[in-house]
Design a protein around this motif. Structure first.
Motif, PDB file in Angstrom:
ATOM      1  N   PHE A 174       0.815  -1.221   0.000  1.00 39.20           N
ATOM      2  CA  PHE A 174       0.000   0.000   0.000  1.00 39.20           C
ATOM      3  C   PHE A 174       0.850   1.272   0.000  1.00 39.20           C
ATOM      4  O   PHE A 174       0.480   2.265  -0.616  1.00 39.20           O
ATOM      5  CB  PHE A 174      -0.937   0.006   1.202  1.00 39.20           C
ATOM      6  N   PHE A 216     -11.177  -2.927   3.262  1.00 40.90           N
ATOM      7  CA  PHE A 216     -10.893  -2.159   4.480  1.00 40.90           C
ATOM      8  C   PHE A 216     -12.069  -2.216   5.453  1.00 40.90           C
ATOM      9  O   PHE A 216     -11.875  -2.420   6.650  1.00 40.90           O
ATOM     10  CB  PHE A 216     -10.570  -0.708   4.122  1.00 40.90           C
ATOM     11  N   SER A 269      -7.371   3.013   0.849  1.00 39.22           N
ATOM     12  CA  SER A 269      -8.684   2.516   0.414  1.00 39.22           C
ATOM     13  C   SER A 269      -9.689   3.646   0.248  1.00 39.22           C
ATOM     14  O   SER A 269     -10.600   3.560  -0.593  1.00 39.22           O
ATOM     15  CB  SER A 269      -9.207   1.478   1.408  1.00 39.22           C
ATOM     16  N   ILE A 321      -7.511  -5.679  -4.529  1.00 39.98           N
ATOM     17  CA  ILE A 321      -6.789  -6.186  -3.357  1.00 39.98           C
ATOM     18  C   ILE A 321      -6.766  -7.707  -3.429  1.00 39.98           C
ATOM     19  O   ILE A 321      -7.793  -8.345  -3.705  1.00 39.98           O
ATOM     20  CB  ILE A 321      -7.456  -5.739  -2.045  1.00 39.98           C
ATOM     21  N   PHE A 371      -3.435   1.755   5.167  1.00 40.32           N
ATOM     22  CA  PHE A 371      -4.472   1.002   4.468  1.00 40.32           C
ATOM     23  C   PHE A 371      -5.767   1.799   4.389  1.00 40.32           C
ATOM     24  O   PHE A 371      -6.435   1.846   3.348  1.00 40.32           O
ATOM     25  CB  PHE A 371      -4.690  -0.328   5.188  1.00 40.32           C
ATOM     26  N   ALA A 411     -10.576  -2.156  -2.721  1.00 37.74           N
ATOM     27  CA  ALA A 411      -9.869  -1.797  -1.495  1.00 37.74           C
ATOM     28  C   ALA A 411     -10.804  -1.326  -0.389  1.00 37.74           C
ATOM     29  O   ALA A 411     -10.630  -1.695   0.774  1.00 37.74           O
ATOM     30  CB  ALA A 411      -8.834  -0.717  -1.803  1.00 37.74           C
ATOM     31  N   TRP A 412     -11.797  -0.493  -0.739  1.00 35.20           N
ATOM     32  CA  TRP A 412     -12.684   0.046   0.286  1.00 35.20           C
ATOM     33  C   TRP A 412     -13.494  -1.051   0.955  1.00 35.20           C
ATOM     34  O   TRP A 412     -13.667  -1.050   2.185  1.00 35.20           O
ATOM     35  CB  TRP A 412     -13.590   1.108  -0.318  1.00 35.20           C
TER      36      TRP A 412
END
Length: 317
Positions: free
Chosen positions: A181, A262, A239, A247, A235, A258-259
């Motif tokens: 990241f 997370f 995200s 990811i 991270f 990513a969101w």
């Protein structure tokens, strides 16, 4: 007060006066206390002068008890106060000084090579891991690179512990996450903002780790170390700014990007906080992740305002 002086001053009578509290402790600790502290011979041993025999006794049963009692069953508000003052000063210093730091050699090198800043952080973590493998450094590392939540030897341990790992798998997982990241994020937000994100996220996660046992009224079971709190800040920021980035969990892609990954990790961490499972420092992870998102939101809002101001200066509305 030293253990030997404590024994000679109060001895058996201190512990006998605390029998009701001893009875309320978990069975394992309660049995240990009764087996080791309420023996008829304890009083005479406690009154022996501070000789080698007393030192030997102190270093066995009574030392173990005092450490267990204080370490597990005292939530120290003075430690929290000390950590809060230090963190406030540290965050102020990093926020004010970091932009100037990268204007001078050798730190200005990172402005043209931002990825190397991440490599440097990885190198620092690896170097401290190497020091943990050498026994002569344990005393120093335990003071400055291990977060003792009941009584800190030094306030610097709140940040030093975020660069410290004792096990190779812990170091490997954290450094892999930092590389994955960090090398992208540092190009997006710049070396100054990345440094403030990483350092301030690290120290705030340490505060979260200290607050957690006090807030939830639970025993302090272990000291903390590791870069996980800072990495959850990275991270979280990554995200938020790149929500649809792909990811991978090992070799398996996580649906939603990513969101979504997370948010899933934060659900896992919050569950650990409230259900008190496992041995991970979920409170530090949670605080680090929340800070990362908040910092990314601040940077995005700042960027949007600057963009709108430039457009307005060119005659666009």
């Amino acid at each position: 007060m030293s253990g030997a002086k404590f024994i000679s001053s109060y001895g058996r009578y201190f512990f006998l006066s605390n029998i009701p509290r001893v009875e309320s402790k978990p069975p394992i600790l309660r049995n240990f206390i009764k087996a080791n502290l309420f023996k008829p011979t304890f009083q005479s041993q406690a009154q022996v002068k501070f000789t080698q025999q007393t030192r030997s006794f102190h270093n066995t049963s009574i030392s173990k008890f005092i450490n267990v009692y204080n370490y597990n069953f005292r939530n120290n508000y003075s430690t929290l106060k000390k950590a809060l003052i230090f963190s406030g000063l540290f965050i102020t210093a990093t926020t004010v000084l970091t932009p100037y730091l990268f204007q001078i050699p050798p730190f200005n090198y990172f402005k043209s090579h931002p990825t190397h800043l991440v490599y440097t952080l990885v190198g620092i973590n690896c170097a401290i891991f190497g020091l943990w493998q050498v026994p002569k450094f344990w005393r120093v590392l335990s003071r400055y690179a291990l977060l003792e939540k009941n009584q800190m030897y030094s306030s610097w341990s709140a940040i030093g512990s975020a660069f410290s790992h004792q096990e190779i798998w812990h170091l490997g997982m954290n450094m892999l996450a930092l590389y994955s990241f960090g090398t992208s994020l540092v190009h997006i937000i710049g070396v100054e903002n990345f440094t403030m994100l990483y350092l301030n996220g690290a120290i705030l996660s340490s505060i979260g780790s200290i607050v957690y046992p006090i807030l939830f009224k639970i025993p302090i079971s272990a000291a903390s170390l590791g870069a996980s709190g800072a990495l959850f800040s990275v991270f979280g920021a990554f995200s938020y700014l790149i929500p649809h980035a792909k990811i991978m969990l090992f070799v398996f892609p996580i649906p939603g990007g990513a969101w979504f990954a997370f948010l899933g990790s934060m659900v896992w961490n919050l569950s650990g906080v409230f259900l008190k499972w496992g041995k991970f420092d979920y409170a530090a992870h949670t605080v680090g992740g929340v800070f990362g998102v908040m910092y990314a939101w601040y940077l995005k809002e700042k960027s949007d305002r600057q963009r709108a101001k430039r457009l307005h200066s060119y005659g666009f509305r």
